[in-house]
Design an enzyme around this catalytic site. Structure first.
Site, PDB file in Angstrom:
ATOM      1  N   CYS A 231       0.840  12.839  -7.445  1.00 13.79           N
ATOM      2  CA  CYS A 231       0.162  13.453  -5.612  1.00 13.79           C
ATOM      3  C   CYS A 231       0.703  14.539  -6.522  1.00 13.79           C
ATOM      4  CB  CYS A 231       0.961  12.947  -4.809  1.00 13.79           C
ATOM      5  SG  CYS A 231       0.839  11.165  -4.161  1.00 13.79           S
TER       6      CYS A 231
ATOM      7  N   LYS B 248       0.724  -1.194  -0.185  1.00 11.93           N
ATOM      8  CA  LYS B 248      -0.197   0.341  -0.189  1.00 11.93           C
ATOM      9  C   LYS B 248       1.226   1.260  -0.266  1.00 11.93           C
ATOM     10  CE  LYS B 248      -3.284   1.090   2.584  1.00 11.93           C
ATOM     11  NZ  LYS B 248      -4.557   0.885   1.989  1.00 11.93           N
ATOM     12  N   GLY B 249       0.198   2.507  -0.344  1.00 12.75           N
ATOM     13  CA  GLY B 249       1.019   3.887  -0.502  1.00 12.75           C
ATOM     14  C   GLY B 249       1.081   4.512   0.847  1.00 12.75           C
TER      15      GLY B 249
END
Length: 377
Positions: free
Chosen positions: A189, A104-105
């Protein structure tokens, strides 16, 4: 195994009679062995033939080198955000048979994620707006790294941030930690230092964050491309020049869904990332374009749900694939694809999958899709 016995009961007899037991001669000659008188009196075992495989089971080299010592046993990885931290699937999937796990990030500080609803199904895929919910890099290291260190399968930590300083600090805290085999930068992002524009859609910003992280660690570095750009090639070149060991292509496409009332967008954050089979043609096009302009390995992502998808991505220049959205419906798919790829190589008489890479690439660089080639007369 004893010979079969058939019981004949004498049909139509007026009185009861003791059944006659008749031994049936085995269709396959028993294996003859020297034995003592006591043992030889027992029925000889029947040898059961093993069917011949459809093709010879020969070893196939599926290993892939992603650079800086990161050599995977096979080219099937699981994508970030779809496989948790690997622990969650341990009871249903043999994670050790995967090429690698992208977790996961992970961000510098904990994130609670976006408001709900966060996920919705779409034709051919899904929209998600999780918002990088995670406990922060220090908690990830404390909770999972020791387990990863005991695995044979390498774990690549997906890293996200809102500034170059964020990315660098997260990577510094991961550098040298046992169990962490590599870094995958999620650069889709917002760059708060540049008005919130994503790093991934600007070549200069993408190259700068890659170079900064490269200086901060010797870990193998993968950088994830965004499909939300007009021409991805200069961005890919900037990332490769910045020191990336490999590229992953692609992240999700930006999209929205409308609520059933048609009075507002469905997702709590309005926008979500589209993934699944619906985005495969876009991802395939980007891998095709990027593989013609960079010399680093490319790991393809986008709609992999069967062996044909893996072969398509290899044909346009990818050396490996990540399986993502399909895992939610079939967690065992990535491991199964490893076996299917090996079987396909045997069927073609190959002892390695490498001849399958780049077969659909042109001999000379093709025009980019940004030129509007689909409108040529």
């Amino acid at each position: 195994m004893k010979a079969k016995r058939r019981v004949v009961t004498g049909a139509g007899a007026p009185t009861k009679r003791r059944p006659t037991v008749r031994r049936i001669k085995p269709a396959i000659a028993p294996l003859v062995r020297k034995a003592t008188a006591a043992v030889s009196a027992a029925p000889a075992p029947v040898v059961v033939p093993v069917p011949e495989p459809a093709f010879p089971v020969a070893p196939v080299d599926l290993s892939v080198d992603l650079g800086r010592g990161l050599v995977l046993r096979n080219p099937v990885l699981v994508a970030s955000g779809t496989f948790g931290y690997g622990i969650e699937y341990g009871d249903v999937v043999d994670v050790q048979r995967l090429g690698a796990i992208c977790c996961k990030g992970t961000t510098l500080r904990p994130r609670i994620g976006n408001p709900t609803p966060r996920v919705t199904e779409t034709p051919g895929g899904m929209l998600n707006s999780i918002g990088l919910q995670n406990p922060g890099v220090d908690a990830v290291v404390a909770k999972y790294a020791s387990t990863w260190a005991g695995w044979d399968v390498p774990v690549i930590v997906n890293v996200a941030g809102e500034s170059i300083a964020d990315y660098v600090e997260v990577v510094r805290r991961l550098d040298g930690v046992p169990g962490i085999a590599g870094i995958e930068l999620n650069i889709s992002c917002p760059n708060v230092g540049a008005g919130g524009i994503q790093f991934a859609i600007d070549a200069s910003a993408a190259g700068a964050v890659t170079a900064a992280v490269r200086r901060a660690t010797d870990l193998p570095l993968l950088v994830k491309l965004s499909p939300n750009v007009a021409d991805v090639r200069p961005i890919a070149r900037a990332i490769a020049d910045g020191g990336a060991d490999a590229l992953t292509a692609v992240n999700t496409l930006s999209g929205i869904a409308v609520s059933p009332s048609r009075e507002r967008p469905l997702l709590g954050n309005v926008y979500g990332g589209l993934s699944g089979p619906a985005i495969k043609p876009v991802a395939l096009r980007i891998v095709y374009e990027v593989s013609q302009v960079v010399d680093v390995p490319i790991v393809a992502i986008g709609g992999v749900s069967e062996l044909a998808d893996v072969l398509d991505y290899l044909a346009v220049g990818a050396v490996a694939v990540q399986v993502g959205t399909a895992i939610f419906a079939d967690p065992a798919l990535p491991v199964r694809l490893v076996g299917e790829l090996a079987d396909e190589c045997r069927r073609r008489g190959l002892d390695s999958y490498r001849p399958l890479i780049g077969t659909a690439l042109p001999k000379r660089a093709a025009p980019p899709s940004s030129r509007g080639v689909e409108y040529r007369p």
